[in-house]
Design a protein around this motif. Structure first.
Motif, short mmCIF file in Angstrom:
data_model
loop_
_atom_site.label_atom_id
_atom_site.label_comp_id
_atom_site.label_asym_id
_atom_site.label_seq_id
_atom_site.Cartn_x
_atom_site.Cartn_y
_atom_site.Cartn_z
N ASN A 266 0.84 -1.19 0.00
CA ASN A 266 0.00 0.00 0.00
C ASN A 266 0.87 1.25 0.00
O ASN A 266 2.07 1.20 0.28
CB ASN A 266 -0.92 0.00 1.22
N ARG B 247 -3.05 -0.61 -9.47
CA ARG B 247 -2.16 0.17 -8.61
C ARG B 247 -1.42 1.26 -9.38
O ARG B 247 -0.65 2.02 -8.79
CB ARG B 247 -1.16 -0.76 -7.93
N HIS C 268 -19.55 7.89 -2.58
CA HIS C 268 -18.10 7.86 -2.73
C HIS C 268 -17.67 8.73 -3.90
O HIS C 268 -16.65 9.44 -3.83
CB HIS C 268 -17.64 6.42 -2.95
N VAL D 220 -15.15 12.03 -3.67
CA VAL D 220 -13.95 12.18 -4.49
C VAL D 220 -13.97 13.50 -5.23
O VAL D 220 -12.97 14.23 -5.28
CB VAL D 220 -13.83 11.00 -5.48
N GLU E 149 -13.14 16.18 -2.74
CA GLU E 149 -11.73 16.19 -2.36
C GLU E 149 -10.85 16.81 -3.44
O GLU E 149 -9.81 17.41 -3.15
CB GLU E 149 -11.26 14.76 -2.06
N PHE F 161 -8.24 9.12 -9.21
CA PHE F 161 -8.36 9.25 -7.76
C PHE F 161 -9.24 8.15 -7.19
O PHE F 161 -9.00 7.65 -6.08
CB PHE F 161 -8.93 10.63 -7.42
N LYS G 241 -9.39 5.13 -8.18
CA LYS G 241 -8.59 3.90 -8.09
C LYS G 241 -7.67 3.91 -6.88
O LYS G 241 -7.27 2.85 -6.40
CB LYS G 241 -7.73 3.75 -9.35
N ASP G 242 -7.30 5.10 -6.40
CA ASP G 242 -6.34 5.26 -5.31
C ASP G 242 -5.05 4.48 -5.60
O ASP G 242 -4.63 3.62 -4.83
CB ASP G 242 -6.96 4.78 -3.99
N ARG H 212 -4.00 17.73 -5.46
CA ARG H 212 -4.62 16.74 -4.57
C ARG H 212 -4.36 15.33 -5.07
O ARG H 212 -4.14 14.42 -4.25
CB ARG H 212 -6.14 17.00 -4.51
N LEU H 213 -4.32 15.14 -6.37
CA LEU H 213 -4.12 13.81 -6.93
C LEU H 213 -2.74 13.26 -6.60
O LEU H 213 -2.58 12.08 -6.30
CB LEU H 213 -4.33 13.84 -8.45
N ARG I 82 1.54 9.99 -3.33
CA ARG I 82 1.72 9.02 -4.39
C ARG I 82 3.04 9.26 -5.11
O ARG I 82 3.54 10.39 -5.14
CB ARG I 82 0.57 9.11 -5.41
#
Length: 581
Positions: A334, A414, A444, A448, A451, A490, A492-493, A520-521, A525
């Motif tokens: 993760n 991922r 949800h 998103v 956010e 986003f 998919k995270d 934000r994206l 990451r």
């Protein structure tokens, strides 16, 4: 080209096993229909013989009533047999379409690059439609009529061994002729399918490029190409239809010969006082029933030959194997994912290498700017990260795992991509955000959008998440399409995000409005940015420069920018957009 019987049988059994119940019901209706057809000639023989013998009128009326009742029931059962077998064909066709589409989607990029979307549509839908006719008519027409053939011959032997023997010989000769001609026109029908595929591929490609065609005043050239394709298809179809007509006319001649044989045998037996006039009629009627299966089977040979061409093409498609295959299923950790290229080299097919011995480390949580002229290998690196292709040499490691050891679906779950050109579908905003995954709750989706600072954009939609988008995103601006792309990723995270200069085609005001969404994206990451704009470069931690597939410079952005001997420093001084355009 001869189609092995096992290919027909394998397809038939595969899709009939999936619907055993309705197949069994259709079989009951088919057998009942056959039995009722065999009963009515017996009633007619009784009626004729009783009439010749001068039996009472009431007995004849009763026989006529039974005949009409049996005929009506037989027609009703025939309709049910046709309906249920048609349902079998429809279900099998849809299942085959699904399997072909799923298999085509799993195939590698080289396969799809060598074929137009129109060709794939024709292969998946057109060939499935042809096979659907085969699935339904085979059960009703071919299998049912073969059973009819055997039953009629058995009843003829019961009446007279001579009639049974003569008409059995006719039936076997007819069948031998049909089997001999079975594969006569398969090659022609396959050529017809190929011509159809090429024509639809041509049409799809020109329609997709309609704006370029119009602005280049190339309509006349496109129409010339269209007429050339249609003329080629016409000539192929004429040849196929001509050969098919020879097959059908030959079968009709054989059937007429069979009726003549039945009349000769009936006359011989009648004048020899071996049978009654009613039995002569019975033999004639059974010979008609006998010739009907032969005629139907021969008539359906045209459809079977069409199916043969589709069977070959479907077999070829399903036999095509992907080169990029799933790994054993290692899991990615993760959070932000580290990325490493280890001596990676790659070439498309037999062409020159696009990447040459690239070694690169990207630490987790860092933003890497990937620079290089068009054709330097930037996009190829992103394709390798998604395993659209596998490197010819070296390996790629994400999150400490060789990506070839992971499931492809897990890898792509991922890794997220925001491309320059966002592909939108004809559907609702909800469907375009989730790629038609109805399991994602609306709450949800709204979280998103909030956010990513897209609430104001969402509030401007006339029907919210149910707002319908036109094909190819018509009705949305470039900025709005990019917003959808950011939200998709986003959702998919992912632990690794690739930005293919996602704001390069936006005007400054629109670019500024979605800057917060980008910020934000990328938080938390690892990010790889294919960059052309100086504003994009300034948010990067590290810089990599490619030239002709080789990594010629890498390092931290600030260090490279402050060193006047580096390529990156010279790019900044010269003007990034001008040099990399």
């Amino acid at each position: 080209m001869k189609v092995p019987v096992r290919q027909y049988g394998a397809l038939l059994l595969k899709y009939l096993r999936q619907q055993k119940g309705i197949v069994a019901l259709a079989s009951v209706f088919i057998l009942t229909n056959i039995g009722l057809q065999l009963v009515n000639p017996q009633i007619m023989r009784y009626f004729i013989d009783e009439a010749v013998a001068g039996s009472p009128l009431g007995r004849l009326v009763a026989a006529a009533g039974v005949f009409i009742a049996v005929a009506l029931v037989q027609q009703f059962v025939g309709v049910l047999a046709t309906y249920t077998s048609g349902q079998v064909g429809w279900n099998a066709t849809n299942a085959l379409r699904s399997d072909l589409a799923r298999h085509a989607l799993s195939l590698d990029m080289p396969f799809h690059n060598s074929r137009t979307p129109g060709e794939m549509i024709e292969r998946i839908d057109g060939d499935s439609e042809t096979l659907g006719e085969f699935f339904s008519t085979f059960a009703v027409q071919i299998v049912g009529n073969i059973i009819m053939l055997v039953a009629v011959l058995a009843l003829l032997f019961r009446e007279s061994w001579l009639a049974g023997l003569a008409l059995s010989a006719f039936a076997f000769v007819s069948i031998a002729v049909i089997i001999r001609m079975r594969n006569v026109s398969i090659a022609s029908w396959r050529a017809d399918r190929e011509a159809s595929t090429e024509t639809y591929g041509f049409i799809e490609e020109r329609l997709a490029g309609r704006e370029d065609v119009r602005t280049s005043a190339a309509q006349s050239h496109v129409m010339k190409g269209f007429f050339d394709h249609m003329w080629s298809w016409f000539r192929v179809r004429i040849k196929a239809e001509t050969i098919a007509s020879v097959v059908v006319n030959t079968s009709q001649f054989v059937n007429s010969a069979g009726l003549a044989v039945s009349l000769l045998v009936g006359a011989y037996l009648f004048y020899g006082d071996l049978i009654s006039i009613g039995t002569v009629f019975l033999i004639y009627q059974y010979s008609r029933l006998l010739s009907r299966p032969v005629f139907v089977v021969s008539h359906e040979m045209e459809g079977l030959q069409r199916a043969g061409a589709s069977v070959i093409r479907i077999h070829d498609l399903l036999s095509t194997r992907q080169e990029v295959i799933d790994g054993r299923g290692v899991r990615f950790p993760n959070g932000p994912l580290p990325v490493r290229f280890e001596s990676v080299s790659f070439a498309y097919g037999s062409g020159e290498s696009v990447l040459r011995d690239v070694t690169l480390d990207l630490r987790p949580g860092r933003l890497l700017g990937l620079l290089g002229r068009t054709g330097s290998g930037k996009t190829t690196m992103t394709r390798l990260l998604f395993r659209l292709y596998d490197p010819d040499e070296g390996r790629i490691i994400i999150g400490g795992q060789d990506i070839r050891e992971a499931r492809i679906a897990d890898l792509r779950d991922r890794v997220g991509l925001v491309p320059q050109d966002v592909r939108l579908f004809h559907g609702t905003v909800r469907d375009n955000l989730t790629f038609f995954d109805r399991s994602v709750p609306d709450a949800h989706l709204l979280d998103v959008l909030g956010e990513m600072n897209l609430t104001r954009w969402y509030d401007s939609l006339p029907d919210g998440l149910d707002t319908m988008l036109q094909p190819d995103g018509g009705g949305l601006s470039s900025g709005e399409a990019q917003m959808l792309a950011f939200a998709r990723v986003f959702l998919k995270d992912p632990g690794l995000v690739i930005l293919d200069e996602a704001t390069s085609r936006l005007d400054p005001s629109t670019e500024a409005s979605i800057k917060a969404a980008i910020d934000r994206l990328v938080q938390g990451r690892t990010v790889l940015i294919i960059a052309h704009h100086l504003a994009t470069i300034q948010r990067c931690d590290d810089i990599v420069i490619l030239e002709n597939g080789r990594l010629v410079e890498k390092g931290e952005r600030e260090i490279l920018a402050s060193n006047p001997t580096t390529r990156f420093h010279r790019l900044l001084q010269t003007g990034l957009e001008e040099v990399l355009s």
